[in-house]
Design an enzyme around this catalytic site. Sequence first.
Site, PDB file in Angstrom:
ATOM      1  N   LYS A 174      11.830  12.704 -11.196  1.00  0.00           N
ATOM      2  CA  LYS A 174      11.597  13.321 -12.509  1.00  0.00           C
ATOM      3  C   LYS A 174      12.889  13.314 -13.329  1.00  0.00           C
ATOM      4  O   LYS A 174      13.794  14.107 -13.097  1.00  0.00           O
ATOM      5  CB  LYS A 174      11.114  14.778 -12.371  1.00  0.00           C
ATOM      6  CG  LYS A 174      10.632  15.318 -13.717  1.00  0.00           C
ATOM      7  CD  LYS A 174      10.818  16.793 -13.912  1.00  0.00           C
ATOM      8  CE  LYS A 174      12.176  17.196 -14.379  1.00  0.00           C
ATOM      9  NZ  LYS A 174      12.544  16.810 -15.755  1.00  0.00           N
ATOM     10  N   GLU A 247      23.976  18.930  -7.360  1.00  0.00           N
ATOM     11  CA  GLU A 247      25.144  18.345  -8.046  1.00  0.00           C
ATOM     12  C   GLU A 247      25.176  18.975  -9.426  1.00  0.00           C
ATOM     13  O   GLU A 247      24.353  18.657 -10.287  1.00  0.00           O
ATOM     14  CB  GLU A 247      24.997  16.821  -8.138  1.00  0.00           C
ATOM     15  CG  GLU A 247      24.988  16.110  -6.799  1.00  0.00           C
ATOM     16  CD  GLU A 247      26.346  16.153  -6.104  1.00  0.00           C
ATOM     17  OE1 GLU A 247      27.357  16.483  -6.752  1.00  0.00           O
ATOM     18  OE2 GLU A 247      26.378  15.884  -4.886  1.00  0.00           O
ATOM     19  N   CYS A 281      29.757  14.484 -15.795  1.00  0.00           N
ATOM     20  CA  CYS A 281      30.085  15.677 -15.002  1.00  0.00           C
ATOM     21  C   CYS A 281      31.538  15.654 -14.569  1.00  0.00           C
ATOM     22  O   CYS A 281      32.201  16.688 -14.519  1.00  0.00           O
ATOM     23  CB  CYS A 281      29.158  15.783 -13.803  1.00  0.00           C
ATOM     24  SG  CYS A 281      29.054  14.282 -12.815  1.00  0.00           S
ATOM     25  N   GLU A 380      32.062  24.825 -19.679  1.00  0.00           N
ATOM     26  CA  GLU A 380      31.886  23.371 -19.606  1.00  0.00           C
ATOM     27  C   GLU A 380      31.365  22.881 -20.953  1.00  0.00           C
ATOM     28  O   GLU A 380      30.237  23.207 -21.329  1.00  0.00           O
ATOM     29  CB  GLU A 380      30.871  23.018 -18.512  1.00  0.00           C
ATOM     30  CG  GLU A 380      30.656  21.533 -18.386  1.00  0.00           C
ATOM     31  CD  GLU A 380      29.450  21.156 -17.526  1.00  0.00           C
ATOM     32  OE1 GLU A 380      28.460  21.896 -17.513  1.00  0.00           O
ATOM     33  OE2 GLU A 380      29.507  20.106 -16.888  1.00  0.00           O
TER      34      GLU A 380
HETATM   35  P1  NDP Z   1      19.754  20.739 -16.918  1.00  0.00           P
HETATM   36  O1  NDP Z   1      20.143  21.613 -15.803  1.00  0.00           O
HETATM   37  O2  NDP Z   1      19.293  21.339 -18.177  1.00  0.00           O
HETATM   38  O3  NDP Z   1      18.593  19.731 -16.478  1.00  0.00           O
HETATM   39  C1  NDP Z   1      18.721  18.863 -15.361  1.00  0.00           C
HETATM   40  C2  NDP Z   1      17.335  18.452 -14.897  1.00  0.00           C
HETATM   41  O4  NDP Z   1      16.661  19.604 -14.394  1.00  0.00           O
HETATM   42  C3  NDP Z   1      16.450  17.896 -15.982  1.00  0.00           C
HETATM   43  O5  NDP Z   1      15.613  16.902 -15.430  1.00  0.00           O
HETATM   44  C4  NDP Z   1      15.643  19.110 -16.387  1.00  0.00           C
HETATM   45  O6  NDP Z   1      14.447  18.774 -16.987  1.00  0.00           O
HETATM   46  C5  NDP Z   1      15.405  19.776 -15.056  1.00  0.00           C
HETATM   47  N1  NDP Z   1      15.131  21.208 -15.114  1.00  0.00           N
HETATM   48  C6  NDP Z   1      15.303  22.063 -16.137  1.00  0.00           C
HETATM   49  N2  NDP Z   1      14.985  23.319 -15.765  1.00  0.00           N
HETATM   50  C7  NDP Z   1      14.589  23.250 -14.467  1.00  0.00           C
HETATM   51  C8  NDP Z   1      14.159  24.212 -13.503  1.00  0.00           C
HETATM   52  N3  NDP Z   1      14.068  25.501 -13.808  1.00  0.00           N
HETATM   53  N4  NDP Z   1      13.855  23.778 -12.273  1.00  0.00           N
HETATM   54  C9  NDP Z   1      13.968  22.473 -11.933  1.00  0.00           C
HETATM   55  N5  NDP Z   1      14.388  21.513 -12.808  1.00  0.00           N
HETATM   56  C10 NDP Z   1      14.694  21.902 -14.051  1.00  0.00           C
HETATM   57  O7  NDP Z   1      21.018  19.789 -17.152  1.00  0.00           O
HETATM   58  P2  NDP Z   1      21.208  18.714 -18.293  1.00  0.00           P
HETATM   59  O8  NDP Z   1      20.096  17.729 -18.223  1.00  0.00           O
HETATM   60  O9  NDP Z   1      21.484  19.401 -19.584  1.00  0.00           O
HETATM   61  O10 NDP Z   1      22.525  17.958 -17.775  1.00  0.00           O
HETATM   62  C11 NDP Z   1      23.817  18.385 -18.053  1.00  0.00           C
HETATM   63  C12 NDP Z   1      24.398  19.141 -16.879  1.00  0.00           C
HETATM   64  O11 NDP Z   1      24.326  18.350 -15.707  1.00  0.00           O
HETATM   65  C13 NDP Z   1      25.869  19.466 -17.046  1.00  0.00           C
HETATM   66  O12 NDP Z   1      26.123  20.773 -16.595  1.00  0.00           O
HETATM   67  C14 NDP Z   1      26.549  18.476 -16.134  1.00  0.00           C
HETATM   68  O13 NDP Z   1      27.811  18.885 -15.677  1.00  0.00           O
HETATM   69  C15 NDP Z   1      25.574  18.362 -15.033  1.00  0.00           C
HETATM   70  N6  NDP Z   1      25.785  17.122 -14.312  1.00  0.00           N
HETATM   71  C16 NDP Z   1      26.260  17.183 -13.023  1.00  0.00           C
HETATM   72  C17 NDP Z   1      26.538  16.013 -12.336  1.00  0.00           C
HETATM   73  C18 NDP Z   1      27.058  16.033 -10.932  1.00  0.00           C
HETATM   74  O14 NDP Z   1      26.993  15.001 -10.258  1.00  0.00           O
HETATM   75  N7  NDP Z   1      27.575  17.136 -10.426  1.00  0.00           N
HETATM   76  C19 NDP Z   1      26.328  14.701 -12.965  1.00  0.00           C
HETATM   77  C20 NDP Z   1      25.821  14.767 -14.306  1.00  0.00           C
HETATM   78  C21 NDP Z   1      25.550  15.940 -14.944  1.00  0.00           C
HETATM   79  P3  NDP Z   1      14.311  18.835 -18.588  1.00  0.00           P
HETATM   80  O15 NDP Z   1      15.449  18.091 -19.174  1.00  0.00           O
HETATM   81  O16 NDP Z   1      13.023  18.193 -18.795  1.00  0.00           O
HETATM   82  O17 NDP Z   1      14.374  20.315 -18.913  1.00  0.00           O
END
Ligand code: NDP
Length: 481
Positions: A174, A247, A281, A380
Amino acid sequence: MHIPARDQKFTLTIDGLPVEGATTFDVTNPATGQVLAAAPQCSTDQLDEAVAAARTAFPAWAALPVERRRQYLRTMADTIDTHTEMLADLVVQEQGKPRGVARTEVAGLGYWLRATAGITVLDTVNQDDEERRSVTRQVPLGVVAAITPWNYPLGQASFKLGPALLAGNTVVLKPSAFTPLANLKLGEILRDVLPPGVLNVITGTGGLGSRITSHPGFDKISFTGSTPTGRSVMAGAATTMARVTLELGGNDAAIVLPDVHVKQAAAQLFWAAFANTGQICLATKRLYVHADVYDDMARELADLAATVTVGDPGQDEDVELGPVSNLRQYRTVLDLLHDCRDHGYAFLSGGLPDPETAGYFIRPTLVDNPPDSARIVREEQFGPVLPLLKYTDTADAIARANDSEYGLGASVWGTDTEAAHRVAQRLQAGTVWVNESMHLHPHVPFGGHKQSGIGVESGLAGVLAFTNTQTLTVKHTQPQA
Ligand code: NDP
């Protein structure tokens, strides 16, 4: 060939088949702010169908000899390679990154799959004598949910798909609702490559992610995203005891030592902070610079910030930095910029954008030595804003760098690499680089310390994260007297 996303059809992949969504949701091009395409909304019933398909496919997939699964990964990579332009074009349109970077992202997916195919998990023989044979081996978990963010729609999938499938699991992928299109096409082009149900791709808004994490049909949630969402994922998985790899966010510090070669380091640090418009990230998010070189470093970085090409990558192949990738993140970064302005912190480049400009553009912004308590230092930013922070004492710089709830990556820059290495050893982060940043490899695990995550991805450890440990003991029967 460029085909506008609005002229393409996007379907879910469930059990190897194209499935229309129950409804659709809009996907926006961040360079224009205009709707780009309609993506399928996966209903609750369709989520159940995807899980059921993955469960049905699991036993046969897990029973394949691992050599066969390696071959599948390589065939996936070959198939992806033949669709590089189509996939990269979608990434440009939905995510907003330059075309060359999008091509590299697609190539990286194939590269990661091939390299992962070469990883071998060995059994451990604990005892093998006349009394018993005891072997510890790694067995697949079952059905994995792979939940990914929007910054690298395909790159993030690459860290999960290869290891999960190689280990013998089936997957429901997803992607973020901000960037569903390339992943939907990925599912489509792999329908004939993998057995039905082995890889299912679903998209949707309105809580699809949280319905996944509390769904009883998943054995593992492999999640990449923000730290707040990571906490919800962990809470959701607690009800089913699904394994989790998280992550999460980062606030990576870079420490520039006084003996640094300023010009060389500045050229690298600029991209360490601003590549992908700062939405990585492991991007450098706080830059601690020794007072002896602070002014020179600030000037070099400001020159680079002033000359880099920012624009719509869908219109101009030469664009080096695209827009912030979606309205939600744009508002987050604008909020931090307003906070800087309201507190009187000086911008050495960039700053608040013209509100009349279409799209979510922010030029690379350097903030001149804000206090450690500033939000742009504590939080961040995940966008093109970098605070430069002056220090005079190395121990103090290390303490300030470590003073964060995050611990994803960090870097140290200096000519004396032994001295830089000593500083690196004192930094609290999952990956620490000296004189480079963000170098990753499919055979090298990476993950976060503190609230940047739990577990690792990539490498042997990344594959093991998709397995259960099982010890099989056979007590030899004694011959009848
Ligand atoms: P989010 O946490 O908003 O979303 C990540 C994913 O989780 C999306 O697919 C989102 O779907 C889904 N999601 C949202 N709410 C839920 C929930 N309650 N339960 C399960 N899944 C959920 O992050 P972002 O997409 O905004 O990404 C940015 C963040 O990701 C930054 O904090 C960044 O640092 C981190 N990141 C970490 C990395 C690592 O390797 N450590 C690498 C890249 C990014 P939807 O978008 O449809 O809401």
